[in-house]
Enzyme design. Structure first.
Site, mmCIF file in Angstrom:
data_model
loop_
_atom_site.group_PDB
_atom_site.id
_atom_site.type_symbol
_atom_site.label_atom_id
_atom_site.label_comp_id
_atom_site.label_asym_id
_atom_site.label_seq_id
_atom_site.Cartn_x
_atom_site.Cartn_y
_atom_site.Cartn_z
ATOM 1 N N ARG A 187 55.129 -2.644 57.474
ATOM 2 C CA ARG A 187 55.379 -4.090 57.502
ATOM 3 C C ARG A 187 56.159 -4.447 58.768
ATOM 4 O O ARG A 187 56.818 -3.596 59.379
ATOM 5 C CB ARG A 187 56.266 -4.515 56.311
ATOM 6 C CG ARG A 187 55.672 -4.258 54.947
ATOM 7 C CD ARG A 187 54.567 -5.255 54.618
ATOM 8 N NE ARG A 187 54.045 -5.045 53.274
ATOM 9 C CZ ARG A 187 53.095 -4.161 52.961
ATOM 10 N NH1 ARG A 187 52.569 -3.398 53.903
ATOM 11 N NH2 ARG A 187 52.660 -4.046 51.717
ATOM 12 N N ASP A 244 49.567 -4.271 46.840
ATOM 13 C CA ASP A 244 50.142 -4.029 48.174
ATOM 14 C C ASP A 244 49.042 -3.830 49.206
ATOM 15 O O ASP A 244 48.010 -3.214 48.911
ATOM 16 C CB ASP A 244 51.001 -2.750 48.162
ATOM 17 C CG ASP A 244 52.456 -3.024 47.843
ATOM 18 O OD1 ASP A 244 52.829 -4.215 47.766
ATOM 19 O OD2 ASP A 244 53.218 -2.063 47.670
ATOM 20 N N LEU A 261 69.153 -24.466 41.916
ATOM 21 C CA LEU A 261 69.957 -23.265 41.617
ATOM 22 C C LEU A 261 69.234 -22.297 40.674
ATOM 23 O O LEU A 261 69.867 -21.478 40.017
ATOM 24 C CB LEU A 261 71.339 -23.654 41.046
ATOM 25 C CG LEU A 261 72.181 -24.589 41.924
ATOM 26 C CD1 LEU A 261 73.513 -24.900 41.240
ATOM 27 C CD2 LEU A 261 72.440 -23.993 43.309
ATOM 28 N N TYR A 315 56.143 -16.392 57.681
ATOM 29 C CA TYR A 315 57.121 -15.299 57.785
ATOM 30 C C TYR A 315 56.466 -13.963 57.514
ATOM 31 O O TYR A 315 55.691 -13.825 56.578
ATOM 32 C CB TYR A 315 58.229 -15.435 56.732
ATOM 33 C CG TYR A 315 58.873 -16.777 56.575
ATOM 34 C CD1 TYR A 315 58.977 -17.671 57.634
ATOM 35 C CD2 TYR A 315 59.412 -17.146 55.347
ATOM 36 C CE1 TYR A 315 59.594 -18.899 57.463
ATOM 37 C CE2 TYR A 315 60.036 -18.368 55.168
ATOM 38 C CZ TYR A 315 60.108 -19.247 56.228
ATOM 39 O OH TYR A 315 60.708 -20.447 56.042
ATOM 40 N N PHE A 316 56.909 -12.966 58.242
ATOM 41 C CA PHE A 316 56.575 -11.593 57.887
ATOM 42 C C PHE A 316 57.648 -11.136 56.875
ATOM 43 O O PHE A 316 57.919 -11.867 55.938
ATOM 44 C CB PHE A 316 56.346 -10.756 59.156
ATOM 45 C CG PHE A 316 54.980 -11.101 59.723
ATOM 46 C CD1 PHE A 316 54.737 -12.363 60.267
ATOM 47 C CD2 PHE A 316 53.914 -10.236 59.594
ATOM 48 C CE1 PHE A 316 53.456 -12.744 60.683
ATOM 49 C CE2 PHE A 316 52.631 -10.603 60.020
ATOM 50 C CZ PHE A 316 52.408 -11.856 60.560
ATOM 51 N N TYR A 339 51.316 -16.823 43.645
ATOM 52 C CA TYR A 339 52.339 -17.136 44.647
ATOM 53 C C TYR A 339 51.700 -17.315 46.029
ATOM 54 O O TYR A 339 51.915 -18.320 46.712
ATOM 55 C CB TYR A 339 53.406 -16.027 44.701
ATOM 56 C CG TYR A 339 54.163 -15.997 46.003
ATOM 57 C CD1 TYR A 339 55.154 -16.939 46.270
ATOM 58 C CD2 TYR A 339 53.845 -15.062 47.001
ATOM 59 C CE1 TYR A 339 55.806 -16.932 47.490
ATOM 60 C CE2 TYR A 339 54.494 -15.057 48.212
ATOM 61 C CZ TYR A 339 55.481 -15.989 48.463
ATOM 62 O OH TYR A 339 56.118 -15.997 49.671
ATOM 63 N N LYS A 345 51.046 -20.819 48.775
ATOM 64 C CA LYS A 345 51.306 -20.977 50.207
ATOM 65 C C LYS A 345 50.047 -21.478 50.928
ATOM 66 O O LYS A 345 50.115 -22.343 51.800
ATOM 67 C CB LYS A 345 51.771 -19.646 50.820
ATOM 68 C CG LYS A 345 53.129 -19.168 50.304
ATOM 69 C CD LYS A 345 54.267 -20.108 50.680
ATOM 70 C CE LYS A 345 55.591 -19.700 50.102
ATOM 71 N NZ LYS A 345 56.637 -20.720 50.209
ATOM 72 N N SER A 391 53.921 -17.993 54.697
ATOM 73 C CA SER A 391 54.044 -16.526 54.598
ATOM 74 C C SER A 391 52.855 -15.841 55.244
ATOM 75 O O SER A 391 51.730 -16.360 55.215
ATOM 76 C CB SER A 391 54.115 -16.143 53.117
ATOM 77 O OG SER A 391 53.980 -14.752 52.967
#
Ligand code: UD1
Length: 341
Positions: A231, A298, A33, A177-178, A150, A154, A125
């Site tokens: 994206r 980015d 949580l 995942y995109f 991060y 992955k 990812s």
């Protein structure tokens, strides 16, 4: 069939629990949580009629994890979402990210091996591709050095899985995942960003709601049709469904190798301005935004080649950008009204 969903009260986890239950799987959730709430189990029950079992503890706790797996040695598979995911925070607190994301993965894999539980689906990812040289990006594209701790967790996690399947009965599917956005059509579950959101769509919905003054569009001087970054946005329910397909593939022994990788994207790239325009059109709400400098870290553009997932998994993203925007907005309205107390 009993499936463990770690991080099952989180954004993608909760949508996956719903899809699993609707396909008659029994679900047990483990979640600490840290970035979600126990009430999500009740929200899930409002959709499916079944409240999933929720065990609240931290998977970095080796003894508790060990005890859990001993008790639930009859699990058919594990879908592992539990991880921290804020890129900026990972730069500030790298050791926390490595300890949490990799420590929990290792404990889960040990628990599986000790109890001969074989099927593992991993939440990876598209960040592993960095800025790809070729678009759309297929699973064959090279892994680029990670931009953040991060992203590195992955990449390292996929390496840990590759090494582990060689010496155990564990089989793994990594789903890359995109950009998952949107919410369940019931508006009972969705993304619960803590504090100021980093991601585009929660920022848009909060701005439209008047919680934020304006959206900052990070850069309009990219080499893209309108200058803003592109994206591959995918509806979270489409993404969730792919996890059910993946676990079934494992249970039905349809894997081609003991470690498989699939891209989860739509194959279509949208710019930040495309997303803003879709939001305004679908919701009839005008959005305040200002173009700013580029955001550090980015990439310019990325979208998936989902051909392999489409053919090999028999899965395809079905929901378009308008549905993504509509559901995100309904969730924002409902969440603020009913869930924020
Ligand atoms: C980010 C992470 C990615 C992670 C994903 C989900 C980076 C480099 N990547 O993806 O690893 O898996 O989140 O948590 O951080 N944008 C704005 N204004 C905003 C927010 C975003 O213009 O206020 C733009 C961004 O510049 C980007 C696009 O919207 O072009 C999407 O951003 P975001 O939702 O943060 O996702 P990513 O950065 O693609």
């Amino acid at each position: 069939m009993k499936i463990l969903v770690t991080g099952g009260t989180g954004y993608i986890g909760s949508h996956t629990v719903v899809e699993l239950q609707q396909q008659d799987y029994e679900v047990i959730i483990i979640d600490n949580l840290s970035n979600s709430r126990a009430e999500i189990a009740n929200q899930i029950a409002k959709i499916t009629g079944i409240k999933p079992t929720l065990e609240v503890f931290d998977l970095t706790d080796k003894q508790k994890t060990k005890a859990f797996f001993k008790k639930h040695h009859d699990l058919s598979g594990v879908i592992h979402f539990a991880a921290s995911k804020a890129v900026g925070e990972s730069v500030e607190k790298p050791l926390m990210y490595y300890a949490n994301n990799l420590g929990s993965l290792i404990n889960v894999l040990e628990g599986m091996i000790e109890n001969d539980i074989q099927n593992f689906v991993f939440s990876s990812s598209c960040t592993v591709y960095g800025q790809p040289d070729v678009l759309p990006v297929s699973e064959e594209a090279p892994i680029k050095p990670a931009e953040s701790p991060y992203g590195n967790t992955k990449q390292i996690a996929e390496e840990i899985l590759k090494d582990t399947i060689k010496v155990s009965n564990v089989k793994a599917i990594a789903l890359r995942y995109f950009n998952p956005i949107g919410a369940h059509e019931s508006a009972e579950i969705g993304e619960l960003p803590q504090g100021v959101p980093n991601n585009l769509v929660p920022y848009i919905t909060q701005t439209a709601k008047g919680i934020r003054d304006f959206l900052r569009v990070w850069g309009d001087d990219y080499n893209t049709p309108d200058g803003t970054a592109v994206r591959d946005y995918i509806h979270v329910v489409d993404l969730a469904k792919a996890h059910v397909v993946a676990i079934r593939r494992m249970l039905e022994n349809k894997m081609k190798n003991d470690f498989e990788v699939f891209n989860l994207g739509t194959g279509t790239g949208y710019s930040v301005l495309d997303v803003i325009k879709a939001f305004e059109r679908v919701t009839g709400t005008k959005l305040n935004y200002k173009v700013m400098e580029r955001r550090e870290g980015d990439i310019e553009k990325v979208w998936a080649d989902p051909t392999y997932s489409n053919t090999e998994l028999g899965w395809k993203a079905e929901k378009g950008l308008d549905v993504m925007m509509d559901s995100a907005w309904k969730w924002e309205l409902r969440y603020r009204k009913n869930l924020m107390k």
